[in-house]
Design an enzyme around this catalytic site. Sequence first.
Site, PDB file in Angstrom:
ATOM      1  N   CYS A 160      28.265 -39.483  64.630  1.00 11.86           N
ATOM      2  CA  CYS A 160      28.239 -39.144  66.058  1.00 11.86           C
ATOM      3  C   CYS A 160      29.551 -38.464  66.446  1.00 11.86           C
ATOM      4  O   CYS A 160      29.563 -37.324  66.865  1.00 11.86           O
ATOM      5  CB  CYS A 160      27.991 -40.396  66.885  1.00 11.86           C
ATOM      6  SG  CYS A 160      26.357 -41.117  66.609  1.00 11.86           S
ATOM      7  N   ARG A 180      28.922 -35.298  68.783  1.00 14.46           N
ATOM      8  CA  ARG A 180      27.640 -34.650  69.065  1.00 14.46           C
ATOM      9  C   ARG A 180      26.781 -35.467  70.006  1.00 14.46           C
ATOM     10  O   ARG A 180      25.951 -34.945  70.743  1.00 14.46           O
ATOM     11  CB  ARG A 180      26.868 -34.392  67.765  1.00 14.46           C
ATOM     12  CG  ARG A 180      26.429 -35.666  67.062  1.00 14.46           C
ATOM     13  CD  ARG A 180      25.506 -35.415  65.873  1.00 14.46           C
ATOM     14  NE  ARG A 180      25.150 -36.668  65.230  1.00 14.46           N
ATOM     15  CZ  ARG A 180      24.156 -37.459  65.617  1.00 14.46           C
ATOM     16  NH1 ARG A 180      23.415 -37.124  66.660  1.00 14.46           N
ATOM     17  NH2 ARG A 180      23.901 -38.583  64.974  1.00 14.46           N
ATOM     18  N   SER A 181      26.936 -36.798  69.975  1.00 16.53           N
ATOM     19  CA  SER A 181      26.054 -37.692  70.715  1.00 16.53           C
ATOM     20  C   SER A 181      26.820 -38.960  71.056  1.00 16.53           C
ATOM     21  O   SER A 181      27.577 -39.462  70.231  1.00 16.53           O
ATOM     22  CB  SER A 181      24.823 -38.026  69.860  1.00 16.53           C
ATOM     23  OG  SER A 181      24.002 -38.984  70.488  1.00 16.53           O
ATOM     24  N   ASP A 183      26.308 -42.792  73.085  1.00 21.34           N
ATOM     25  CA  ASP A 183      25.747 -43.885  73.876  1.00 21.34           C
ATOM     26  C   ASP A 183      26.890 -44.352  74.777  1.00 21.34           C
ATOM     27  O   ASP A 183      27.756 -45.110  74.357  1.00 21.34           O
ATOM     28  CB  ASP A 183      25.277 -44.989  72.921  1.00 21.34           C
ATOM     29  CG  ASP A 183      24.809 -46.256  73.618  1.00 21.34           C
ATOM     30  OD1 ASP A 183      25.094 -46.430  74.815  1.00 21.34           O
ATOM     31  OD2 ASP A 183      24.175 -47.092  72.951  1.00 21.34           O
ATOM     32  N   ASN A 191      34.585 -45.309  70.955  1.00 22.79           N
ATOM     33  CA  ASN A 191      35.076 -44.011  70.521  1.00 22.79           C
ATOM     34  C   ASN A 191      36.383 -43.616  71.177  1.00 22.79           C
ATOM     35  O   ASN A 191      37.266 -43.045  70.529  1.00 22.79           O
ATOM     36  CB  ASN A 191      34.012 -42.935  70.772  1.00 22.79           C
ATOM     37  CG  ASN A 191      32.739 -43.161  69.995  1.00 22.79           C
ATOM     38  OD1 ASN A 191      31.640 -42.957  70.523  1.00 22.79           O
ATOM     39  ND2 ASN A 191      32.844 -43.591  68.742  1.00 22.79           N
ATOM     40  N   HIS A 221      24.759 -39.908  77.008  1.00 25.36           N
ATOM     41  CA  HIS A 221      23.534 -40.493  77.542  1.00 25.36           C
ATOM     42  C   HIS A 221      23.645 -41.993  77.792  1.00 25.36           C
ATOM     43  O   HIS A 221      24.508 -42.674  77.232  1.00 25.36           O
ATOM     44  CB  HIS A 221      22.357 -40.213  76.603  1.00 25.36           C
ATOM     45  CG  HIS A 221      22.621 -40.611  75.180  1.00 25.36           C
ATOM     46  ND1 HIS A 221      23.101 -39.720  74.236  1.00 25.36           N
ATOM     47  CD2 HIS A 221      22.495 -41.801  74.536  1.00 25.36           C
ATOM     48  CE1 HIS A 221      23.248 -40.344  73.081  1.00 25.36           C
ATOM     49  NE2 HIS A 221      22.886 -41.613  73.236  1.00 25.36           N
ATOM     50  N   ILE A 222      22.741 -42.462  78.639  1.00 24.48           N
ATOM     51  CA  ILE A 222      22.554 -43.882  78.902  1.00 24.48           C
ATOM     52  C   ILE A 222      21.098 -44.198  78.595  1.00 24.48           C
ATOM     53  O   ILE A 222      20.191 -43.553  79.130  1.00 24.48           O
ATOM     54  CB  ILE A 222      22.869 -44.229  80.372  1.00 24.48           C
ATOM     55  CG1 ILE A 222      24.331 -43.903  80.706  1.00 24.48           C
ATOM     56  CG2 ILE A 222      22.576 -45.699  80.657  1.00 24.48           C
ATOM     57  CD1 ILE A 222      24.666 -44.038  82.189  1.00 24.48           C
ATOM     58  N   TYR A 223      20.852 -45.170  77.720  1.00 23.39           N
ATOM     59  CA  TYR A 223      19.478 -45.550  77.390  1.00 23.39           C
ATOM     60  C   TYR A 223      18.809 -46.212  78.593  1.00 23.39           C
ATOM     61  O   TYR A 223      19.466 -46.823  79.440  1.00 23.39           O
ATOM     62  CB  TYR A 223      19.463 -46.499  76.191  1.00 23.39           C
ATOM     63  CG  TYR A 223      19.609 -45.805  74.861  1.00 23.39           C
ATOM     64  CD1 TYR A 223      18.510 -45.226  74.231  1.00 23.39           C
ATOM     65  CD2 TYR A 223      20.848 -45.717  74.229  1.00 23.39           C
ATOM     66  CE1 TYR A 223      18.643 -44.582  73.009  1.00 23.39           C
ATOM     67  CE2 TYR A 223      20.991 -45.076  73.005  1.00 23.39           C
ATOM     68  CZ  TYR A 223      19.883 -44.510  72.402  1.00 23.39           C
ATOM     69  OH  TYR A 223      20.013 -43.865  71.198  1.00 23.39           O
ATOM     70  N   SER A 282      20.725 -49.823  70.561  1.00 25.46           N
ATOM     71  CA  SER A 282      19.559 -49.181  69.956  1.00 25.46           C
ATOM     72  C   SER A 282      19.889 -48.743  68.538  1.00 25.46           C
ATOM     73  O   SER A 282      20.810 -47.946  68.330  1.00 25.46           O
ATOM     74  CB  SER A 282      19.127 -47.971  70.790  1.00 25.46           C
ATOM     75  OG  SER A 282      18.738 -48.382  72.085  1.00 25.46           O
TER      76      SER A 282
END
Length: 283
Positions: A160, A180-181, A183, A191, A221-223, A282
């Site tokens: 990530c 790149r991504s 959560d 991070n 993003h937020i799940y 997740s």
Amino acid sequence: MKHYLELCQRIVDEGVWVENARTGKRCLTVIDADLTYDVANNQFPLITTRKSYWKAAIAEFLGYIRGYDNAADFRKLGTKTWDANANENSAWLNNPHRKGTDDMGRVYGVQGRAWRKPNGETVDQLRKIVNNLRNGIDDRGEIMTFFNPGEFELGCLRPCMHTHTFSLLGDTLYLTSYQRSCDVPLGLNFNQIQVFTFLALMAQITGKKAGKAYHKIINAHIYEDQLDLMKNVQLKRDPFPLPQLHINPEIKTLEDLETWVTMDDFKVTGYQCHDAIKYPFSV
């Protein structure tokens, strides 16, 4: 905390729902986020609007520095962050390249310390950077990347936060980290600690002054099962002043980081926080 809270609010206000095939969940998503950490003035970006477990984040990155490929080695350092991806990821469990319990494959630090060349030899990206910086060299390519599409099938998870670029201006060292991504409720908490600590450590072992660390995220993003806690709990809280990170000054070389350093060599002072929030994870 300002950049972090602004990003969380931006996702809530402007995010677009996207289906995530890997997890089977929807994510409220924005594209392009930039955060800056003031390492020079030791403004440690530890989340204060909920309890943040900083030791696990540093332990994980220390494992990357050492090139670990087994979740058991990360547990010995003090973090269980790779247990699920190594042992509960259905795609990886059915991958013929998986060597058994706790095996992560060729991910993250393996690529950073032993990137394979076509002739079978390996490249130690991190050592090259350390050697150059210690000698005052910035060739505009002081880059360590974990992102190796040719070996994605050999690991349990694509990276990530995948690339770290060091820049030297005079005797001041800067870091730009690319992700790149992210959560945001769970991953960003880790991070940003890692980006800050990586610059602080590299400045210390190369004899440079730490400047700022720049953290660039593509997909933030937020799940869907995290959104209520973010909107109605975390974003309702007022942040506290940032704490400070103290690193054992006896850590002087890359070899020190590879051998004897433990979590006892890191201390945080002045940390005030709100109660913990148990966000769903997740796999």
